[in-house]
Design a protein around this motif. Structure first.
Motif, PDB file in Angstrom:
ATOM      1  N   ALA A 270       0.801  -1.248  -0.142  1.00 39.04           N
ATOM      2  CA  ALA A 270       0.128  -0.101   0.120  1.00 39.04           C
ATOM      3  C   ALA A 270       0.914   1.375  -0.193  1.00 39.04           C
ATOM      4  CB  ALA A 270      -0.826   0.025   1.251  1.00 39.04           C
ATOM      5  N   HIS A 271       2.198   1.173   0.671  1.00 33.01           N
ATOM      6  CA  HIS A 271       2.910   2.285   0.892  1.00 33.01           C
ATOM      7  C   HIS A 271       3.343   2.576  -0.517  1.00 33.01           C
ATOM      8  CE1 HIS A 271       6.220   4.084   3.623  1.00 33.01           C
ATOM      9  NE2 HIS A 271       6.018   4.718   2.492  1.00 33.01           N
ATOM     10  N   VAL A 272       3.838   1.331  -1.195  1.00 28.53           N
ATOM     11  CA  VAL A 272       4.523   1.610  -2.580  1.00 28.53           C
ATOM     12  C   VAL A 272       3.529   2.233  -3.572  1.00 28.53           C
ATOM     13  CG1 VAL A 272       5.752   0.373  -4.521  1.00 28.53           C
ATOM     14  CG2 VAL A 272       6.230  -0.158  -2.229  1.00 28.53           C
ATOM     15  N   GLU A 273       2.282   1.701  -3.600  1.00 31.44           N
ATOM     16  CA  GLU A 273       1.164   2.421  -4.415  1.00 31.44           C
ATOM     17  C   GLU A 273       1.061   3.773  -4.273  1.00 31.44           C
ATOM     18  OE1 GLU A 273      -2.841   0.552  -4.101  1.00 31.44           O
ATOM     19  OE2 GLU A 273      -1.680  -1.319  -4.067  1.00 31.44           O
ATOM     20  N   LEU A 274       1.133   4.154  -2.683  1.00 32.74           N
ATOM     21  CA  LEU A 274       0.907   5.749  -2.525  1.00 32.74           C
ATOM     22  C   LEU A 274       2.216   6.552  -3.357  1.00 32.74           C
ATOM     23  CD1 LEU A 274      -0.065   5.670   1.104  1.00 32.74           C
ATOM     24  CD2 LEU A 274      -1.703   6.106  -0.768  1.00 32.74           C
ATOM     25  N   MET A 275       3.382   5.955  -3.206  1.00 35.80           N
ATOM     26  CA  MET A 275       4.493   6.751  -3.928  1.00 35.80           C
ATOM     27  C   MET A 275       4.289   6.656  -5.214  1.00 35.80           C
ATOM     28  SD  MET A 275       7.703   5.960  -1.435  1.00 35.80           S
ATOM     29  CE  MET A 275       8.179   4.301  -1.794  1.00 35.80           C
ATOM     30  N   LEU A 276       3.874   5.633  -5.949  1.00 39.47           N
ATOM     31  CA  LEU A 276       3.684   5.624  -7.334  1.00 39.47           C
ATOM     32  C   LEU A 276       2.606   6.441  -7.581  1.00 39.47           C
ATOM     33  CD1 LEU A 276       3.994   1.765  -7.960  1.00 39.47           C
ATOM     34  CD2 LEU A 276       5.513   3.499  -8.627  1.00 39.47           C
ATOM     35  N   GLY A 277       1.634   6.435  -6.775  1.00 42.49           N
ATOM     36  CA  GLY A 277       0.302   7.671  -7.048  1.00 42.49           C
ATOM     37  C   GLY A 277       0.969   9.056  -7.241  1.00 42.49           C
ATOM     38  N   ILE A 278       2.025   9.455  -6.128  1.00 40.87           N
ATOM     39  CA  ILE A 278       2.396  10.762  -5.975  1.00 40.87           C
ATOM     40  C   ILE A 278       3.355  10.971  -7.423  1.00 40.87           C
ATOM     41  CG2 ILE A 278       3.986  11.990  -4.722  1.00 40.87           C
ATOM     42  CD1 ILE A 278       3.122  10.587  -2.208  1.00 40.87           C
ATOM     43  N   LYS A 279       3.948   9.818  -7.605  1.00 38.89           N
ATOM     44  CA  LYS A 279       4.698  10.051  -8.839  1.00 38.89           C
ATOM     45  C   LYS A 279       3.943  10.447 -10.174  1.00 38.89           C
ATOM     46  CE  LYS A 279       8.184   9.150 -12.016  1.00 38.89           C
ATOM     47  NZ  LYS A 279       9.307  10.202 -12.271  1.00 38.89           N
ATOM     48  N   LYS A 280       2.903   9.906 -10.043  1.00 39.38           N
ATOM     49  CA  LYS A 280       1.949   9.954 -11.377  1.00 39.38           C
ATOM     50  C   LYS A 280       1.307  11.462 -11.130  1.00 39.38           C
ATOM     51  CE  LYS A 280      -1.379   7.433 -13.963  1.00 39.38           C
ATOM     52  NZ  LYS A 280      -2.387   6.452 -14.103  1.00 39.38           N
ATOM     53  N   ALA A 281       1.215  11.885 -10.192  1.00 44.65           N
ATOM     54  CA  ALA A 281       0.524  13.221 -10.030  1.00 44.65           C
ATOM     55  C   ALA A 281       1.476  14.227 -10.436  1.00 44.65           C
ATOM     56  CB  ALA A 281       0.236  13.492  -8.260  1.00 44.65           C
ATOM     57  N   PHE A 282       2.796  13.917 -10.146  1.00 50.45           N
ATOM     58  CA  PHE A 282       3.864  15.195 -10.605  1.00 50.45           C
ATOM     59  C   PHE A 282       4.292  14.742 -12.069  1.00 50.45           C
ATOM     60  CE2 PHE A 282       5.472  17.400  -6.900  1.00 50.45           C
ATOM     61  CZ  PHE A 282       4.738  17.022  -6.128  1.00 50.45           C
ATOM     62  N   ASP A 283       4.215  13.392 -12.470  1.00 55.47           N
ATOM     63  CA  ASP A 283       4.888  13.086 -14.032  1.00 55.47           C
ATOM     64  C   ASP A 283       4.147  11.999 -14.569  1.00 55.47           C
ATOM     65  OD1 ASP A 283       6.692  12.835 -15.682  1.00 55.47           O
ATOM     66  OD2 ASP A 283       8.055  11.557 -14.514  1.00 55.47           O
ATOM     67  N   PRO A 284       2.847  12.522 -14.982  1.00 55.90           N
ATOM     68  CA  PRO A 284       2.052  11.477 -15.702  1.00 55.90           C
ATOM     69  C   PRO A 284       2.588  10.706 -16.869  1.00 55.90           C
ATOM     70  CG  PRO A 284       1.169  13.554 -16.024  1.00 55.90           C
ATOM     71  CD  PRO A 284       2.329  13.832 -14.977  1.00 55.90           C
ATOM     72  N   LYS A 285       3.544  11.349 -17.455  1.00 46.56           N
ATOM     73  CA  LYS A 285       4.116  10.724 -18.666  1.00 46.56           C
ATOM     74  C   LYS A 285       5.226   9.692 -18.173  1.00 46.56           C
ATOM     75  CE  LYS A 285       3.122  12.596 -22.881  1.00 46.56           C
ATOM     76  NZ  LYS A 285       3.394  13.979 -23.922  1.00 46.56           N
ATOM     77  N   ASN A 286       5.701   9.885 -17.112  1.00 48.45           N
ATOM     78  CA  ASN A 286       6.796   9.169 -16.656  1.00 48.45           C
ATOM     79  C   ASN A 286       8.079   9.509 -17.320  1.00 48.45           C
ATOM     80  OD1 ASN A 286       8.351   7.600 -14.682  1.00 48.45           O
ATOM     81  ND2 ASN A 286       7.749   5.673 -15.944  1.00 48.45           N
TER      82      ASN A 286
END
Lengths: 467, 467
Positions: B441-457
């Motif tokens: 769940a913790h990793v999912e949240l971090m990936l969600g934050i990454k996506k909020a900042f950088d949707p195209k990765n």
């Protein structure tokens, strides 16, 4: 937003889950207190209040709410000032005040683990008895630690010791979907992934529900001495602050106050303040491990104040006098509240070098808008508390003048590169000012973070960055 | 991930944009240094390196990269240890080392505004000359401040003063889509929305590119004195640390070191350390504004050390001796590196009370795995640096033994409620250990934050939490 309205079946599920009907309040059993916080005029009742007693209970309730799309609002002791704990969309209110246990004092790691409902005053009593110190010191001592963490409360010792975020090492959090996660821990340093613990602190109950906190303690300073320093003008008083901050003697607290607020406090407490003959005061506190160490520190600061025109230096070196001064300071909010019919608050923070300009601006608004405003605050960290007073204005006049005054104050704060809130948070009441002060890209990022934590938007909706 | 491969047209666009061909490196002009960092065995060349000189340039490059789906990797001086600045997906590397200007020293607010490419050693020289102090003190002084912020570097003064995050008040950041935002500012307190500044610190270049930082300064302590304290055993040395932390005299630094690392440093520097006759040492530093104040502090700590069996207390009260000790301490990493053919690092942090168990465990691994491991570190904050040495092992043996040793060390750290990294970060090299240590769940949240900042990765892909 399209939520499920709580019905009898949901209620029955919750009562069965909690297994203690006394801890589930609904209908007429919901006390009026649960419909608002300490100050904001935001009023809305939850459909049900659950007085939770464990992390598992919070988790089960969140799972149910998530599956059924029912909004949830967490609440501590409701001492907030911006409506963050008001159940705008009704639904379930999670009252954490019974989760009020001290879980562990770890003297080797200097940490205290507590449940979120422990009160600030209980923490200070508990640790100081054991020769330890939890420095954050907001005025409202009956706030819960969960609430303090949720707003990143600052308080009066921030000048030397920092704010709540600096004293939270780890958190246990129930996510909106009911999963339980831990952020941080007892470790002192941490570069392990994103700063989730820091993000959770100050998120005002919108990202998860805090169910356990590991707090950092430090050894208790052996002594504290305060100086009450009258100045001929507020400008001189505040102008002295940057010089104090630049000196090598960092006070624990640097507060400013004016005669009219002191008189309010005297009336409210029915007790005389040591002095009320001057227009403006600085109140400084110094702590340390010996009287000599503290004296050396305040001597140099007293000299600076005298050079800047201080009328006198009143030293409070007895516990009794010390307590009476700080008790008065702690009562300012209530005292001002008692002096009018209704009021609203401003909690702007500006760079320390701009405090004088900000305070003077607020002071002059009285003439411009023709509404009474009282202010006091943390001169040492640029955080001002100003209260706009309704007195006997009609609702219509109040709305108009209050809005005008607020707009002007927040505009001025922006102009001075300040921020909307130094410690009270945004909640529901200050959202429009937050939106005006931030770049749209910044707001988008915050909404993206909210979505990462709470994709169904069931936890404390309409708060912080959500319209 | 499906990125656009940089072609001649892209290159031409970038050269036109930058208007200075000397600052755009490609093909054979890309120095080998740009393909790796200081330690990790992660190697990958970018297609183009742009030595940026302004926020606007960074913004324009990011806009182009975002529109065209080209990966971008930010880089300071490349002194990281976990591969965070390596261009795994090639594409554009943004080298910030020419953005190395001091923008403003604000003596009233005690802030220093700098560009990200300013080196840590340049900052300390600049502020100390002006009687001010920037406390974070990582061993690697040629790191850029942007890099230090990106890993939330800790350093040797963290015991008393905290880490980099505590000294960053505000950041200017270019987002992956090229928009420029500001987080925080010169204000001392802030409860205005989510903790974006804190989140950005330690995000290892995955959420945005730092183009400006407002740092918090404090008045420079007038004096510092160090104590080098030999103990008969490392266990006794480290066992003393919790007692020191609990005392009311907080040292600036509490480091532990062993004879073998001291001898490495002597050889590396070609200079004798004040003492190398004991197996284990604590190195303590105290600072303050007068010799008496410091003496009072270290007297009580010296007594604690003696009670715990310290062999001697070597006081370094001359600047020369002080410098020679800390120079040796600062050279440990390079010295160990010089003593072997190749090595990999561990930067675990455990609760202070578990340092002894962790160090002993690592020490005994030598016998168990049959591989040399040297360690030293920040006993005062539980952050250990252990280096697994290749010596003359074959590639195959090295891989096998190193992996086994790493697995065991990280498992042990987890068992002791520690974290993967105290200050070096996760980057590319430590991702698998991060994944094992965190809840999904913790990793999912971090990936969600990454996506909020950088949707195209496109910004620094495959780092921190991204496989």
């Amino acid at each position: 937003m399209d939520y499920k309205k709580l019905d009898n079946e949901d209620l029955k599920y919750i009562i069965d889950l909690v297994k203690d009907a006394d801890r589930v309040l609904y209908g007429e059993n919901i006390n009026e207190e649960y419909s608002h916080d300490e100050l904001s005029d935001t009023t809305s009742y939850p459909d049900v209040v659950v007085k939770v007693t464990s992390t598992e209970e919070v988790s089960e309730i969140m799972k149910y709410a998530y599956e059924n799309n029912i909004p949830v609002t967490p609440r501590g002791s409701g001492t907030g000032l911006v409506g963050a704990s008001v159940a705008i969309e009704h639904g379930i209110m999670i009252d954490t005040s019974l989760m009020n246990h001290f879980l562990e004092l770890d003297e080797e790691n200097l940490t205290l683990t507590v449940e979120p409902g422990v009160l600030l005053m209980e923490i200070s009593a508990y640790v100081e008895e054991r020769d330890l110190f939890y420095p954050p010191d907001p005025g409202e001592k009956s706030a819960t630690i969960g609430g303090n963490i949720s707003t990143n409360a600052g308080g009066m010792r921030a000048v030397k010791y920092g704010v709540t975020r600096d004293y939270v090492r780890g958190l246990e959090v129930v996510l909106p979907d009911g999963r339980i996660v831990e952020f941080g821990g007892k470790v002192v340093k941490n570069s392990t992934g994103y700063a989730m613990k820091d993000l959770m602190v100050g998120s005002e109950g919108t990202l998860g529900i805090i169910t356990k906190a590991i707090l950092k303690l430090i050894p208790l300073p052996k002594k504290a001495i305060s100086l009450l320093i009258p100045f001929p003008t507020l400008e001189q008083a505040i102008g002295t602050v940057p010089l104090i901050v630049k000196s090598k003697s960092i006070p624990t607290a640097i507060e400013f106050m004016q005669r009219e607020v002191i008189i309010d406090a005297e009336q409210y407490l029915g007790k005389k303040f040591p002095d009320n003959s001057s227009d403006a005061y600085l109140l400084l506190k110094f702590d340390g491990n010996s009287t000599e160490e503290i004296e050396r520190a305040y001597d140099s600061v007293a000299k600076i104040c005298q050079e800047q025109g201080a009328i006198d230096i009143l030293i409070s070196d007895t516990t009794e006098r010390e307590e009476s001064i700080w008790k008065a300071r702690g009562a300012f909010l209530e005292a001002i509240k008692g002096s009018t019919t209704y009021m609203d608050e401003v909690d702007v923070v500006v760079p320390r070098s701009s405090v004088n300009e900000m305070v003077e601006y607020i002071h002059n608004l009285y003439k411009e808008v023709n509404i009474r405003i009282k202010s006091f605050g943390h001169a040492g960290d640029g955080n001002l508390h100003a209260y706009v007073l309704k007195d006997d204005l009609s609702e219509e006049e109040w709305e108009e003048k209050m809005t005008l005054a607020m707009d002007k104050i927040y505009n001025k704060a922006r102009e001075l590169e300040g921020q909307v809130s130094g410690e009270h948070g945004i909640g529901y009441a200050k959202k429009s000012y937050l939106m005006k002060s931030l770049d749209p890209a910044h707001v988008e990022l915050m909404l993206g973070i909210k979505k990462a934590f709470d994709p169904k938007n069931i936890l404390n909706p309409h708060k912080v960055c959500q319209l």
